[in-house]
Design an enzyme around this catalytic site. Sequence first.
Site, PDB file in Angstrom:
ATOM      1  N   GLU A   1      61.868  53.789  77.284  1.00  0.00           N
ATOM      2  CA  GLU A   1      62.847  54.831  76.744  1.00  0.00           C
ATOM      3  C   GLU A   1      62.967  55.147  75.085  1.00  0.00           C
ATOM      4  O   GLU A   1      63.818  55.383  74.737  1.00  0.00           O
ATOM      5  CB  GLU A   1      64.124  54.527  77.358  1.00  0.00           C
TER       6      GLU A   1
ATOM      7  N   PHE B   1      72.148  52.655  84.397  1.00  0.00           N
ATOM      8  CA  PHE B   1      72.166  53.738  85.063  1.00  0.00           C
ATOM      9  C   PHE B   1      71.183  54.636  84.708  1.00  0.00           C
ATOM     10  O   PHE B   1      70.778  54.803  83.636  1.00  0.00           O
ATOM     11  CB  PHE B   1      73.665  54.563  84.532  1.00  0.00           C
ATOM     12  N   GLY B   2      70.260  54.940  85.982  1.00  0.00           N
ATOM     13  CA  GLY B   2      69.227  56.015  85.723  1.00  0.00           C
ATOM     14  C   GLY B   2      69.421  57.172  86.084  1.00  0.00           C
ATOM     15  O   GLY B   2      69.976  57.291  87.262  1.00  0.00           O
TER      16      GLY B   2
END
Length: 189
Positions: free
Chosen positions: A99, A24-25
């Site tokens: 990330e 999920f972004g």
Amino acid sequence: MSHNTISLNKQRQPLDHLESVWLFGYGSLIYKTDFPFLHSKPAYIYGWQRRFWQGSHDHRGTPEAPGRVLTLIESAGARCAGMAYEVTPDTFEHLDHREKNGYLRIFTPLHWLDESGETEGVVYLAGADNEAYLGPASDHDIAAHIARSHGPSGPNSDYVLKLAQALRDMSEHDEHVFAIEKQLLALLS
């Protein structure tokens, strides 16, 4: 916790046993897909909201002058829309590096925007216990910080403006993102 979380994510969340994983972004992952994926579709998660409370030492700022990027904070009843990507576990070699600045992977239920149903997915979030965490500030102060920040991935302002447009393209409204965008546009003009 160190802001470089690559080894910690591999240790905490091994994914090699899975055939594929939904990612999920909610920030730059919505508009910057520099990784291979099998499928993508709009999705949302409950109980979280975006906030420009995370420092970026490696993409939208530098170690000496970090930019501000998004993380998620818990908020009862909140709904955060974004994009979900089905990826193979080896894709996390790239994603964990991308990330790495304080973000940890967690599993959370994903709900589809355009259809019923849900599935388990992975999301990166940066908590207040990481070294890169900047915390809350006024919309004006966040926008001013973003306006003066620049890193290897370009101006910090691009991150905000591209995300705001991507959310509009999805017909999604995010009060925090749009408030920061409004302040930022006033400062840049």
